[in-house]
Design an enzyme around this catalytic site. Structure first.
Site, PDB file in Angstrom:
ATOM      1  N   SER A 231      -2.080  -3.691  -7.145  1.00 20.94           N
ATOM      2  CA  SER A 231      -2.464  -5.109  -7.119  1.00 20.94           C
ATOM      3  C   SER A 231      -2.585  -5.662  -5.714  1.00 20.94           C
ATOM      4  O   SER A 231      -2.443  -6.857  -5.495  1.00 20.94           O
ATOM      5  CB  SER A 231      -1.469  -5.954  -7.940  1.00 20.94           C
ATOM      6  OG  SER A 231      -1.392  -5.486  -9.276  1.00 20.94           O
ATOM      7  N   ARG A 232      -2.844  -4.780  -4.754  1.00 24.54           N
ATOM      8  CA  ARG A 232      -3.020  -5.161  -3.351  1.00 24.54           C
ATOM      9  C   ARG A 232      -1.758  -5.802  -2.749  1.00 24.54           C
ATOM     10  O   ARG A 232      -1.829  -6.477  -1.736  1.00 24.54           O
ATOM     11  CB  ARG A 232      -4.204  -6.124  -3.186  1.00 24.54           C
ATOM     12  CG  ARG A 232      -5.544  -5.549  -3.655  1.00 24.54           C
ATOM     13  CD  ARG A 232      -5.894  -4.300  -2.865  1.00 24.54           C
ATOM     14  NE  ARG A 232      -7.232  -3.804  -3.160  1.00 24.54           N
ATOM     15  CZ  ARG A 232      -7.499  -2.833  -4.017  1.00 24.54           C
ATOM     16  NH1 ARG A 232      -6.511  -2.253  -4.686  1.00 24.54           N
ATOM     17  NH2 ARG A 232      -8.732  -2.420  -4.213  1.00 24.54           N
ATOM     18  N   LEU A 233      -0.606  -5.555  -3.358  1.00 17.81           N
ATOM     19  CA  LEU A 233       0.661  -6.074  -2.818  1.00 17.81           C
ATOM     20  C   LEU A 233       1.275  -4.996  -1.916  1.00 17.81           C
ATOM     21  O   LEU A 233       2.352  -4.458  -2.180  1.00 17.81           O
ATOM     22  CB  LEU A 233       1.602  -6.473  -3.960  1.00 17.81           C
ATOM     23  CG  LEU A 233       1.066  -7.587  -4.850  1.00 17.81           C
ATOM     24  CD1 LEU A 233       2.035  -7.889  -5.986  1.00 17.81           C
ATOM     25  CD2 LEU A 233       0.802  -8.859  -4.041  1.00 17.81           C
TER      26      LEU A 233
END
Length: 263
Positions: A235-237
């Protein structure tokens, strides 16, 4: 919108219908499938990237988990990746330089040494990158290791390595590369076959003797003021940890501030 897609049955049947199908062919088919689901072409002069695979590095990266010195942390990551053998050419790095007016240029070069002072690569001192480093001795580096969901970003000052270091590395290169360094007036406009013809003449001139280190060729060291380590997460975290050199700390014993950055 015209989507560039092919169905799985079509691609697979084409591949399997060939009697000489190999693992290479199947791998190419799988790559086409991945690309077809990720790219669209709404018009002949435009492509759109629709999707990207999720990053999912199993480990975590925090200011508490990294080593106190960024060069030691880099060496730890690099040696681990090299030992795994999953990343092709992990020494490849993007080098970004700029003119004094701020006009940037970037290219991929090869890291040849990561020592206590910084990151070393070798090149022609008359090339565009060398001219820009001489006029504006600041640079950025980026390593991207896709297979292990990692990257490293470096910002620092550029300095030439010693003549002795350049000479030692130059004479460790294959003889053809030594002659090639003499033959190429890097970044200049040439005619077809000109460089090869010059290389052949130089090879004849040097004969079986030692090829000397050219005055116009040698190494650059990027002495880091900032180093960021990046670990891809779902989630692009992503995990991002940045080292910043403490102002006034000496080059031979730098102090570093270590912080987490937002993804």
């Amino acid at each position: 919108m015209q989507t560039l897609t092919r169905t799985l049955p079509t691609l697979c049947s084409r591949a399997l219908s060939r009697p000489t199908t190999t693992s290479t062919t199947l791998a190419r088919t799988q790559q086409q499938l991945r690309m077809s689901s990720a790219i669209a072409q709404p018009s002949p002069d435009k492509i759109q990237i629709l999707a990207h695979e999720q990053y999912d590095a199993p480990e975590s990266l925090t200011p508490q988990s990294v080593l106190p010195d960024p060069l030691a942390q880099f060496r730890a990551w690099f040696t681990s990746i090299s030992a795994q053998g999953t990343v092709h050419e992990p020494e490849a790095m993007t080098l970004c330089t700029a003119t004094p007016a701020g006009v940037p240029s970037a290219r991929v070069v090869l890291l040849k040494q990561a020592d206590a002072r910084g990151f070393v690569f070798y090149t022609n001192y008359t090339s565009r990158k060398s001219r820009e480093l001489a006029a504006n001795p600041h640079a950025a580096l980026a390593f991207y290791w896709r297979e292990v969901h990692r990257q490293v970003r470096v910002v620092g000052r550029a300095e030439r390595v010693s003549r002795e270091e350049s000479d030692a590395y130059f004479h460790s290169r294959p003889r053809g590369s030594q002659v090639g360094a003499w033959a190429s007036k890097q970044s200049t406009v040439v005619q077809e076959g000109e460089v090869q013809a010059r290389a052949e003449k130089l090879a004849e001139r040097f004969g079986e003797g030692e090829v000397p280190l050219p005055e116009f060729w040698g190494g650059w060291r990027i002495v880091p003021d900032e180093v960021e380590f990046w670990l891809g997460k779902p989630s692009r975290l992503h995990d991002r940890v940045r080292y910043t050199r403490v102002e006034g700390s000496p080059d031979d014993a730098p102090q570093w501030k270590i912080e987490r950055l937002a993804p």
